[in-house]
Design a protein around this motif. Sequence first.
Motif, mmCIF file in Angstrom:
data_model
loop_
_atom_site.group_PDB
_atom_site.id
_atom_site.type_symbol
_atom_site.label_atom_id
_atom_site.label_comp_id
_atom_site.label_asym_id
_atom_site.label_seq_id
_atom_site.Cartn_x
_atom_site.Cartn_y
_atom_site.Cartn_z
ATOM 1 N N ARG A 93 0.826 -1.199 -0.119
ATOM 2 C CA ARG A 93 0.034 -0.021 -0.024
ATOM 3 C C ARG A 93 0.843 1.202 0.066
ATOM 4 N NH1 ARG A 93 -4.964 -2.722 3.272
ATOM 5 N NH2 ARG A 93 -6.348 -2.192 1.891
ATOM 6 N N CYS A 94 1.943 1.285 0.879
ATOM 7 C CA CYS A 94 2.985 2.301 0.750
ATOM 8 C C CYS A 94 3.548 2.727 -0.494
ATOM 9 C CB CYS A 94 3.886 2.120 1.801
ATOM 10 S SG CYS A 94 3.433 2.323 3.427
ATOM 11 N N ALA A 95 3.766 1.534 -1.297
ATOM 12 C CA ALA A 95 4.695 1.740 -2.508
ATOM 13 C C ALA A 95 3.707 2.236 -3.404
ATOM 14 C CB ALA A 95 5.275 0.281 -2.787
ATOM 15 N N GLY A 96 2.444 1.524 -3.471
ATOM 16 C CA GLY A 96 1.560 1.956 -4.660
ATOM 17 C C GLY A 96 1.026 3.344 -4.323
ATOM 18 N N LEU A 134 13.046 4.450 -8.019
ATOM 19 C CA LEU A 134 12.332 3.024 -8.389
ATOM 20 C C LEU A 134 13.016 2.091 -8.248
ATOM 21 C CD1 LEU A 134 9.532 2.747 -10.244
ATOM 22 C CD2 LEU A 134 11.322 2.811 -12.223
ATOM 23 N N ASP A 135 14.403 1.694 -8.800
ATOM 24 C CA ASP A 135 15.206 0.677 -8.678
ATOM 25 C C ASP A 135 15.302 0.450 -7.171
ATOM 26 O OD1 ASP A 135 16.505 -1.007 -10.003
ATOM 27 O OD2 ASP A 135 18.474 0.220 -10.138
ATOM 28 N N GLU A 136 15.336 1.388 -6.363
ATOM 29 C CA GLU A 136 15.480 1.049 -4.842
ATOM 30 C C GLU A 136 14.116 0.228 -4.423
ATOM 31 O OE1 GLU A 136 16.923 3.450 -0.870
ATOM 32 O OE2 GLU A 136 15.300 4.208 -2.226
ATOM 33 N N LEU A 137 13.095 0.911 -4.522
ATOM 34 C CA LEU A 137 11.942 0.276 -4.106
ATOM 35 C C LEU A 137 11.392 -0.855 -4.733
ATOM 36 C CD1 LEU A 137 9.333 1.227 -2.515
ATOM 37 C CD2 LEU A 137 8.364 2.281 -4.601
ATOM 38 N N TRP A 138 11.613 -1.082 -6.081
ATOM 39 C CA TRP A 138 11.395 -2.385 -6.725
ATOM 40 C C TRP A 138 12.444 -3.529 -6.161
ATOM 41 C CZ3 TRP A 138 10.645 -1.554 -12.541
ATOM 42 C CH2 TRP A 138 9.492 -0.811 -12.784
ATOM 43 N N GLN A 139 13.710 -3.132 -5.870
ATOM 44 C CA GLN A 139 14.547 -4.306 -5.437
ATOM 45 C C GLN A 139 14.359 -4.680 -4.019
ATOM 46 O OE1 GLN A 139 18.568 -4.308 -6.779
ATOM 47 N NE2 GLN A 139 18.256 -2.709 -8.413
ATOM 48 N N GLY A 141 11.301 -4.398 -2.591
ATOM 49 C CA GLY A 141 9.856 -5.378 -2.433
ATOM 50 C C GLY A 141 10.207 -6.994 -3.052
ATOM 51 N N LEU A 142 11.058 -7.104 -3.949
ATOM 52 C CA LEU A 142 11.546 -8.438 -4.751
ATOM 53 C C LEU A 142 12.341 -8.994 -3.582
ATOM 54 C CD1 LEU A 142 12.330 -7.087 -8.205
ATOM 55 C CD2 LEU A 142 10.315 -8.619 -7.653
ATOM 56 N N PHE A 149 6.895 -11.105 -7.965
ATOM 57 C CA PHE A 149 6.220 -9.858 -8.109
ATOM 58 C C PHE A 149 6.780 -8.938 -6.578
ATOM 59 C CE2 PHE A 149 3.494 -12.946 -10.522
ATOM 60 C CZ PHE A 149 3.627 -12.060 -11.613
ATOM 61 N N LEU A 150 6.233 -7.727 -6.833
ATOM 62 C CA LEU A 150 6.787 -6.924 -5.799
ATOM 63 C C LEU A 150 6.417 -7.108 -4.281
ATOM 64 C CD1 LEU A 150 6.280 -3.245 -7.501
ATOM 65 C CD2 LEU A 150 8.299 -4.793 -7.269
ATOM 66 N N ALA A 151 5.262 -7.737 -4.092
ATOM 67 C CA ALA A 151 5.082 -8.120 -2.666
ATOM 68 C C ALA A 151 4.726 -9.590 -2.417
ATOM 69 C CB ALA A 151 3.677 -7.254 -2.420
ATOM 70 N N GLY A 152 5.396 -10.472 -3.189
ATOM 71 C CA GLY A 152 5.284 -12.106 -3.051
ATOM 72 C C GLY A 152 5.221 -12.737 -4.308
ATOM 73 N N GLU A 153 4.300 -13.798 -4.210
ATOM 74 C CA GLU A 153 4.320 -14.703 -5.267
ATOM 75 C C GLU A 153 3.153 -14.494 -6.248
ATOM 76 O OE1 GLU A 153 3.559 -18.609 -3.679
ATOM 77 O OE2 GLU A 153 5.490 -18.670 -2.681
#
Length: 228
Positions: A93-96, A134-139, A141-142, A149-153
């Motif tokens: 929810r924070c990332a979105g 963006l790079d920091e956030l995605w990595q 989450g992964l 996916f960003l928050a799991g499977e």
Amino acid sequence: MYRLHIANKNYSSWSLRPWVLMRQLDIPFEECLTPFESDSNWSSFRTFSPSGLVPCLEDGERVVWESLAIVEYLAERHAGIWPTDDEARAWARCAGSEMHAGFSPLRSLCPMNCGVRVRLHAIPDALAHNLARLDELWQQGLERFGGPFLAGETFTAVDAFFAPVAFRVQSFGLELGAPSIAYVERLLALPAMQQWCQAALDEPWREAGHEAEVQESGTVIEDLRRLS
């Protein structure tokens, strides 16, 4: 059945978010596409959207507008919109929300245009900062939730919020770290994303304002649209 109002698939990043989420999670809906107009979309969009903007969701007599509100409305009615794990759901929810409210340089300098490939004139500091975040956030989450996916499977709303960025990375050749590029490729390979992209390439419309935004940022080196 839900009715989802959207605009041109080639340009409308906001429309993509609920559309890809609902398609990927097999939530049935009727698509209602109203193309962008050269002068103002407000009058035509106001016939179905209180804000005069897209996307807008109709559920019977109820109208829900704004992509974040639509996602939360769907989350109250369907499983799988957000992760089931508390920690993953809070992060998602924070990332979105960060994507929904931020990344303005990325939005303005790299507008979504699925059908073109562009060489940017330059990468201003503001855009570079957006890409680094963006790079920091995605990595984060992964790595934290184990992917793919960003928050799991599974694909959830947070991935839907970043789905337009995947098209931007592809169109503008944006440089990110290897895990982020792999995530982009994963999003682009989703059946719903491929369906959206194919429809975008087949659209007959060209809206001057959206086309000019791309020309201001870079040089179009390839146009893959069917009627170009």
